[in-house]
Design a protein around this motif. Structure first.
Motif, PDB file in Angstrom:
ATOM      1  N   ALA A 153       0.650  -1.292  -0.065  1.00 10.91           N
ATOM      2  CA  ALA A 153       0.097  -0.062  -0.172  1.00 10.91           C
ATOM      3  C   ALA A 153       0.864   1.433  -0.071  1.00 10.91           C
ATOM      4  O   ALA A 153       0.525   2.113  -0.650  1.00 10.91           O
ATOM      5  N   GLY A 154       1.987   1.251   0.893  1.00  7.16           N
ATOM      6  CA  GLY A 154       2.590   2.493   0.843  1.00  7.16           C
ATOM      7  C   GLY A 154       3.457   2.631  -0.454  1.00  7.16           C
ATOM      8  O   GLY A 154       3.741   3.680  -0.997  1.00  7.16           O
ATOM      9  N   ILE A 155       3.847   1.357  -1.202  1.00  4.86           N
ATOM     10  CA  ILE A 155       4.449   1.543  -2.651  1.00  4.86           C
ATOM     11  C   ILE A 155       3.421   2.173  -3.657  1.00  4.86           C
ATOM     12  O   ILE A 155       3.654   3.118  -4.427  1.00  4.86           O
ATOM     13  N   ALA A 156       2.236   1.526  -3.698  1.00  8.71           N
ATOM     14  CA  ALA A 156       1.316   2.405  -4.524  1.00  8.71           C
ATOM     15  C   ALA A 156       0.984   3.629  -3.998  1.00  8.71           C
ATOM     16  O   ALA A 156       0.918   4.469  -4.964  1.00  8.71           O
ATOM     17  N   GLY A 157       0.768   4.231  -2.804  1.00  6.08           N
ATOM     18  CA  GLY A 157       0.739   5.436  -2.464  1.00  6.08           C
ATOM     19  C   GLY A 157       1.826   6.416  -3.139  1.00  6.08           C
ATOM     20  O   GLY A 157       1.465   7.478  -3.448  1.00  6.08           O
ATOM     21  N   GLN A 158       3.113   5.855  -2.865  1.00  2.00           N
ATOM     22  CA  GLN A 158       3.966   6.643  -3.238  1.00  2.00           C
ATOM     23  C   GLN A 158       4.033   6.863  -4.938  1.00  2.00           C
ATOM     24  O   GLN A 158       4.266   7.962  -5.422  1.00  2.00           O
ATOM     25  N   ILE A 159       3.653   5.766  -5.418  1.00  2.00           N
ATOM     26  CA  ILE A 159       3.654   6.004  -7.069  1.00  2.00           C
ATOM     27  C   ILE A 159       2.356   6.867  -7.440  1.00  2.00           C
ATOM     28  O   ILE A 159       2.469   7.731  -8.349  1.00  2.00           O
ATOM     29  N   LEU A 160       1.185   6.715  -6.696  1.00  2.00           N
ATOM     30  CA  LEU A 160       0.363   7.842  -7.025  1.00  2.00           C
ATOM     31  C   LEU A 160       0.554   9.156  -6.712  1.00  2.00           C
ATOM     32  O   LEU A 160       0.185   9.989  -7.354  1.00  2.00           O
ATOM     33  N   LEU A 161       1.328   9.338  -5.516  1.00  3.45           N
ATOM     34  CA  LEU A 161       1.773  10.743  -5.303  1.00  3.45           C
ATOM     35  C   LEU A 161       2.669  11.275  -6.386  1.00  3.45           C
ATOM     36  O   LEU A 161       2.445  12.656  -6.722  1.00  3.45           O
ATOM     37  N   LYS A 162       3.293  10.325  -6.905  1.00  2.80           N
ATOM     38  CA  LYS A 162       4.388  11.028  -8.158  1.00  2.80           C
ATOM     39  C   LYS A 162       3.667  11.414  -9.397  1.00  2.80           C
ATOM     40  O   LYS A 162       3.873  12.388  -9.671  1.00  2.80           O
ATOM     41  N   GLN A 163       2.520  10.470  -9.478  1.00  7.75           N
ATOM     42  CA  GLN A 163       1.430  10.820 -10.809  1.00  7.75           C
ATOM     43  C   GLN A 163       1.060  12.198 -10.351  1.00  7.75           C
ATOM     44  O   GLN A 163       0.895  13.158 -11.417  1.00  7.75           O
ATOM     45  N   GLY A 164       0.364  12.518  -9.075  1.00  5.40           N
ATOM     46  CA  GLY A 164      -0.214  13.665  -9.030  1.00  5.40           C
ATOM     47  C   GLY A 164       0.760  15.032  -9.140  1.00  5.40           C
ATOM     48  O   GLY A 164       0.290  16.148  -8.955  1.00  5.40           O
ATOM     49  N   ALA A 165       2.039  14.718  -9.109  1.00  2.00           N
ATOM     50  CA  ALA A 165       2.916  15.586  -8.825  1.00  2.00           C
ATOM     51  C   ALA A 165       3.269  16.436  -9.945  1.00  2.00           C
ATOM     52  O   ALA A 165       3.851  17.587 -10.121  1.00  2.00           O
ATOM     53  N   ASP A 166       2.818  16.186 -11.118  1.00  2.00           N
ATOM     54  CA  ASP A 166       3.021  16.932 -12.290  1.00  2.00           C
ATOM     55  C   ASP A 166       1.722  17.925 -12.625  1.00  2.00           C
ATOM     56  O   ASP A 166       1.605  18.696 -13.658  1.00  2.00           O
TER      57      ASP A 166
ATOM     58  N   LEU B 106      -3.763   5.650   0.556  1.00  2.00           N
ATOM     59  CA  LEU B 106      -3.176   4.442   0.697  1.00  2.00           C
ATOM     60  C   LEU B 106      -1.910   4.439   1.791  1.00  2.00           C
ATOM     61  O   LEU B 106      -1.699   3.515   2.488  1.00  2.00           O
ATOM     62  N   TYR B 107      -1.378   5.698   1.906  1.00  2.00           N
ATOM     63  CA  TYR B 107      -0.309   5.869   2.968  1.00  2.00           C
ATOM     64  C   TYR B 107      -1.067   5.847   4.365  1.00  2.00           C
ATOM     65  O   TYR B 107      -0.253   5.093   5.262  1.00  2.00           O
ATOM     66  N   GLY B 108      -2.229   6.195   4.667  1.00  2.00           N
ATOM     67  CA  GLY B 108      -3.033   6.270   5.939  1.00  2.00           C
ATOM     68  C   GLY B 108      -3.190   4.501   5.964  1.00  2.00           C
ATOM     69  O   GLY B 108      -2.867   4.038   7.221  1.00  2.00           O
ATOM     70  N   SER B 109      -3.718   3.846   5.033  1.00  2.00           N
ATOM     71  CA  SER B 109      -3.962   2.539   4.996  1.00  2.00           C
ATOM     72  C   SER B 109      -2.674   1.719   5.676  1.00  2.00           C
ATOM     73  O   SER B 109      -2.701   0.780   6.416  1.00  2.00           O
ATOM     74  N   ALA B 110      -1.856   2.040   4.788  1.00  2.00           N
ATOM     75  CA  ALA B 110      -0.214   1.463   5.218  1.00  2.00           C
ATOM     76  C   ALA B 110      -0.056   1.629   6.824  1.00  2.00           C
ATOM     77  O   ALA B 110       0.330   0.792   7.453  1.00  2.00           O
ATOM     78  N   ALA B 111      -0.144   2.873   7.142  1.00  2.00           N
ATOM     79  CA  ALA B 111       0.220   2.995   8.606  1.00  2.00           C
ATOM     80  C   ALA B 111      -0.869   2.186   9.521  1.00  2.00           C
ATOM     81  O   ALA B 111      -0.131   1.797  10.582  1.00  2.00           O
TER      82      ALA B 111
END
Length: 110
Positions: free
Chosen positions: A14-27, A46-51
């Protein structure tokens, strides 16, 4: 105990998926629009779920094992960043990933 390791594994994913989605949103053109992009919001969720999954894992897994295991996500995100976003991936990155994987393997030996 298996449930806790499954929670840790799913939390890492979930943390990995969250990081990739944050990168996608960064543009986005500016910070406010970036924050409210669906990919950013999903990444944060997803980061919250990972926590929460990490908390479940910590009920039975020692933090000295669980936290270093989360570092596997750094290695996986680096590889995904290369393939999904064309980010650099050279000998330094490979060396770092090898060290991370070996360290996690050592910690999980006992």
């Amino acid at each position: 105990m298996l449930v806790n390791y499954v929670a840790l594994g799913i939390g890492i994913l979930a943390g990995i998926a969250g990081q990739i989605l944050l990168k996608q949103g960064a543009d986005a053109p500016d910070f406010v629009s970036q924050v409210f992009r669906p990919s950013t919001l999903c990444g944060l969720a997803l980061y919250g779920s990972a926590a929460f999954l990490y908390i479940i894992a910590l009920r039975k897994i020692p933090v000295s094992v669980a936290f270093p295991s989360v570092s596997l996500s750094y290695a996986i995100v680096a590889v995904l960043g290369h393939f999904l976003f064309g980010e650099p991936f050279g000998l330094r990155q490979v060396g770092g990933i090898v060290l991370i994987v070996c360290g996690v393997a050592l910690i999980n030996q006992g």
